[in-house]
Design an enzyme around this catalytic site. Structure first.
Site, PDB file in Angstrom:
ATOM      1  N   LYS A  35       0.804  -1.237   0.000  1.00 30.86           N
ATOM      2  CA  LYS A  35       0.000   0.000   0.000  1.00 30.86           C
ATOM      3  C   LYS A  35       0.826   1.271   0.000  1.00 30.86           C
ATOM      4  CE  LYS A  35      -0.654  -0.159   5.006  1.00 30.86           C
ATOM      5  NZ  LYS A  35      -1.353  -0.941   6.046  1.00 30.86           N
ATOM      6  N   ARG A 127      -7.256  -0.891  17.275  1.00 32.14           N
ATOM      7  CA  ARG A 127      -7.702  -0.608  15.923  1.00 32.14           C
ATOM      8  C   ARG A 127      -8.680  -1.738  15.613  1.00 32.14           C
ATOM      9  NH1 ARG A 127      -3.916   0.390  10.635  1.00 32.14           N
ATOM     10  NH2 ARG A 127      -4.441  -1.787  10.242  1.00 32.14           N
TER      11      ARG A 127
HETATM   12  C1  LIG Z   1      -0.438  -1.703   6.635  1.00 32.78           C
HETATM   13  C2  LIG Z   1      -0.706  -2.977   7.316  1.00 32.78           C
HETATM   14  C3  LIG Z   1       0.348  -3.870   7.556  1.00 32.78           C
HETATM   15  C4  LIG Z   1       1.785  -3.557   7.218  1.00 32.78           C
HETATM   16  O1  LIG Z   1       2.332  -2.751   8.228  1.00 32.78           O
HETATM   17  P1  LIG Z   1       3.871  -2.301   8.201  1.00 32.78           P
HETATM   18  O2  LIG Z   1       4.080  -1.648   9.512  1.00 32.78           O
HETATM   19  O3  LIG Z   1       4.020  -1.361   7.050  1.00 32.78           O
HETATM   20  O4  LIG Z   1       4.687  -3.527   8.036  1.00 32.78           O
HETATM   21  C5  LIG Z   1       0.034  -5.086   8.166  1.00 32.78           C
HETATM   22  N1  LIG Z   1      -1.224  -5.397   8.513  1.00 32.78           N
HETATM   23  C6  LIG Z   1      -2.260  -4.551   8.302  1.00 32.78           C
HETATM   24  C7  LIG Z   1      -3.629  -4.959   8.718  1.00 32.78           C
HETATM   25  C8  LIG Z   1      -2.040  -3.319   7.704  1.00 32.78           C
HETATM   26  O5  LIG Z   1      -3.063  -2.479   7.494  1.00 32.78           O
END
Ligand SMILES: *Cc1c(COP(=O)(O)O)cnc(C)c1O
Length: 350
Positions: A35, A127
């Site tokens: 993303k 979250r």
């Molecule tokens: C963005 C996201 C990740 C990745 O997180 P990083 O800290 O960039 O490795 C993993 N799990 C979920 C649910 C996310 O939204």
């Protein structure tokens, strides 16, 4: 054309491979998260050629446009109005609401397809995720009765909203829940997803609890650091992405504005320290592309501030700098995100 974000595919590949070795040798399958770079295909191609197990993104539109032979995972809980498209384009989604999972079951029936879900458990970061164990077991029993939706596993997300650090004790709660669920459904779960880049520190120390078998990695692959403590990971690159911007003005001027001071273009009252005259350089990049607080100059300049389209730096320590020169910046997670998203910034793959 400037401004441009320069993206080094080889450095990304090296970062990805270091984390794959670390994760696979600790019995973790890897979801590579795309993303932050808007699932740009040249980087997805790097992942396609790697031993990454899944490609994951929080936006359905990114997963729909990217080209891969690997399983696609939707990280953000699906919106009800995207469930129909999702079951056609995505193999696995993270979920916490029975109403949404029921909509997925219905959509699968319409499209004559199947879909795997990972139930998210909130271990305290506040979250996404089911918070109450009894709610969770009730959902598990209902999903097991569905025809098209398959309960593939469970997962948790830490260090995202509340800043809760993944410790072995915290993650052992997820392992306990896995065991209770497996007892209810009388079969093993395939995926126990322990978290994101903040889990890398546990992997490095060999402290990942047995039973956790999946990690979702975005930031660590892109910036070469774990995110529980923000430590650089040895041997990894922090400059997969850099910004280049062009000088459009270079003049000696005072450090304090002249006249009666009101608000700036963003409605903020600003104060200035009098440092005497300085070599002030204006670069053609601004808040519409990136926050100046998320830029780390590579040349010896100090960032003074920015407006929508201008970045102003103190370049008094640079011997030679002139209109037309290009300055370089290292980036943070936030600046990679906004620069990759801005249509005004050229993406240059090297
Ligand atoms: C963005 C996201 C990740 C990745 O997180 P990083 O800290 O960039 O490795 C993993 N799990 C979920 C649910 C996310 O939204």
């Amino acid at each position: 054309m400037y401004p441009k974000i320069v993206i080094n595919q080889k450095k990304y590949q090296e970062n990805v491979n270091i984390l794959l070795d670390l994760s696979h040798s600790n019995h973790q399958s890897v979801m590579a998260v795309t993303k932050v770079f808007c699932a740009a295909q040249p980087l997805v191609d790097v992942l396609n050629e790697s031993a990454v197990d899944y490609i994951a993104d929080s936006r359905l539109s990114n997963l729909m446009k990217l080209d891969t032979h690997k399983d696609k995972v939707l990280l953000r809980l699906p919106q009800l109005d995207e469930v129909q498209l999702m079951v056609e384009h995505v193999d696995i989604s993270l979920n916490s609401e029975l109403k949404t999972i029921e909509a997925i079951e219905t959509a699968c029936a319409v499209h004559d397809t199947n879909h795997k879900v990972i139930l998210m458990v909130d271990l305290g970061d506040l979250r996404e995720g089911v918070f109450d164990d009894l709610d969770l077991f009730d959902m598990v029993a209902k999903i097991e009765k569905m025809t098209h939706v398959h309960l593939e596993g469970i997962g948790t997300n830490l260090t995202c909203y509340g800043g809760v650090i993944p410790t072995p004790q915290t993650l052992l709660k997820l392992v306990d829940i896995k065991e209770m669920i497996e007892h209810i459904i009388k079969r093993p779960l395939n995926i126990i997803s322990g978290g994101n880049s903040s889990n890398v520190d546990l992997l490095q120390k060999g402290l990942m609890p047995q039973g956790i078998n999946n990690i979702r990695l975005g930031e660590a692959m892109v910036l070469g650091r774990e995110t529980a403590y923000g430590k650089h990971i040895k041997g990894m690159h922090d400059d997969v992405f850099t910004l280049e911007a062009q000088v459009i003005e270079c003049k000696i001027k005072p450090s304090v504005p002249i006249g009666e001071l009101g608000m700036n273009a963003f409605g903020e009252k600003v104060s200035f320290k009098d440092l005497g005259d300085m070599k002030r350089v204006i670069l053609a990049v601004g808040k519409q592309d990136v926050s100046h607080l998320d830029l780390r100059p590579i040349e010896e300049v100090t960032i003074l501030g920015s407006s929508s389209d201008h970045l102003i730096v103190d370049a008094s320590l640079l011997d030679k700098v002139a209109v037309g020169d290009v300055l370089h910046f290292k980036l943070t997670y936030g600046s990679v995100l906004s620069l990759m998203t801005s249509p005004y910034v050229e993406k240059d793959y090297v």
